[in-house]
Design a protein around this motif. Sequence first.
Motif, mmCIF file in Angstrom:
data_model
loop_
_atom_site.group_PDB
_atom_site.id
_atom_site.type_symbol
_atom_site.label_atom_id
_atom_site.label_comp_id
_atom_site.label_asym_id
_atom_site.label_seq_id
_atom_site.Cartn_x
_atom_site.Cartn_y
_atom_site.Cartn_z
ATOM 1 N N LEU A 45 23.067 14.464 13.046
ATOM 2 C CA LEU A 45 22.949 15.563 12.084
ATOM 3 C C LEU A 45 21.803 16.525 12.371
ATOM 4 C CD1 LEU A 45 23.677 13.632 8.769
ATOM 5 C CD2 LEU A 45 25.190 15.197 9.999
ATOM 6 N N TYR A 93 16.205 11.879 4.639
ATOM 7 C CA TYR A 93 17.424 11.102 4.844
ATOM 8 C C TYR A 93 17.232 10.119 5.985
ATOM 9 C CZ TYR A 93 19.009 13.551 9.094
ATOM 10 O OH TYR A 93 19.122 14.041 10.364
ATOM 11 N N THR A 94 18.010 9.043 5.909
ATOM 12 C CA THR A 94 18.112 8.104 7.024
ATOM 13 C C THR A 94 19.587 7.954 7.340
ATOM 14 O OG1 THR A 94 18.117 6.202 5.522
ATOM 15 C CG2 THR A 94 15.995 6.815 6.493
ATOM 16 N N LEU A 95 19.858 7.823 8.606
ATOM 17 C CA LEU A 95 21.226 7.644 9.088
ATOM 18 C C LEU A 95 21.201 6.511 10.100
ATOM 19 C CD1 LEU A 95 24.161 8.732 9.162
ATOM 20 C CD2 LEU A 95 23.426 10.248 11.009
ATOM 21 N N ASP A 98 26.944 4.714 10.242
ATOM 22 C CA ASP A 98 27.531 5.580 9.216
ATOM 23 C C ASP A 98 26.831 5.410 7.867
ATOM 24 O OD1 ASP A 98 28.486 3.082 8.487
ATOM 25 O OD2 ASP A 98 30.549 3.745 8.200
ATOM 26 N N ASN A 99 25.795 4.568 7.815
ATOM 27 C CA ASN A 99 25.032 4.373 6.578
ATOM 28 C C ASN A 99 24.083 5.549 6.385
ATOM 29 O OD1 ASN A 99 26.117 1.784 5.910
ATOM 30 N ND2 ASN A 99 24.899 0.968 7.586
ATOM 31 N N PHE A 100 24.212 6.213 5.251
ATOM 32 C CA PHE A 100 23.474 7.438 4.969
ATOM 33 C C PHE A 100 22.746 7.288 3.638
ATOM 34 C CE2 PHE A 100 23.097 11.688 3.157
ATOM 35 C CZ PHE A 100 22.608 12.419 4.224
ATOM 36 N N THR A 101 21.443 7.550 3.642
ATOM 37 C CA THR A 101 20.655 7.423 2.422
ATOM 38 C C THR A 101 19.743 8.632 2.263
ATOM 39 O OG1 THR A 101 20.593 5.035 2.760
ATOM 40 C CG2 THR A 101 19.064 5.929 1.165
ATOM 41 N N LYS A 132 27.562 6.697 2.760
ATOM 42 C CA LYS A 132 28.164 6.740 4.099
ATOM 43 C C LYS A 132 28.380 8.179 4.523
ATOM 44 C CE LYS A 132 29.188 2.255 4.403
ATOM 45 N NZ LYS A 132 28.351 1.398 5.178
ATOM 46 N N ALA A 133 28.377 8.397 5.851
ATOM 47 C CA ALA A 133 28.612 9.732 6.398
ATOM 48 C C ALA A 133 29.424 9.613 7.672
ATOM 49 C CB ALA A 133 27.282 10.421 6.698
ATOM 50 N N LEU A 143 30.912 12.829 3.274
ATOM 51 C CA LEU A 143 29.978 11.847 2.741
ATOM 52 C C LEU A 143 30.643 11.099 1.592
ATOM 53 C CD1 LEU A 143 26.855 14.174 2.663
ATOM 54 C CD2 LEU A 143 27.474 12.557 4.435
#
Length: 158
Positions: A45, A93-95, A98-101, A132-133, A143
Amino acid sequence: MLPATRRRTASRLVLVLIAAMALAVSACGSGSPTPTPVPSGPLELAGTRWVLIKYLSPSGEIVTVPSSVTPTAEFTADTMSGRAGCNTFSAAYTLDGDNFTLTGISSTLMACEGPVATVETAYLQALAVLDKAALLNDGRLQLWDAEGKTTLVYVKAG
């Protein structure tokens, strides 16, 4: 035309009409669920900019963003920021796969009205529940929340 031939022709015509109506009704039905989009591969991203085109409303419906509103998202190596409607927002953000926070979501506090306010409220609420992303095969960024519901859908900004 003979009476028996007329009956066969009329019977065939009725069968054709019934088949056509059945086909039309089945095409209009919503019997099959919307297929799950297929991710296109690893997601990077940082350095990308997106325009929101669909969002999950507070009532649980997927809504298309009105053309008069242009919510955005821009990513650096560790920050997501953009316009939510009439206000700007920012979050870390953290990626991981596919885990997105998102954490530390903040926004400016100008008063919004009409469709801009509706979209902005839903957008900021959706940001808080992302899980998720994925970048989809059609080039869209999608997302999801922790329940697997599509929450936000973006197209790349031109």
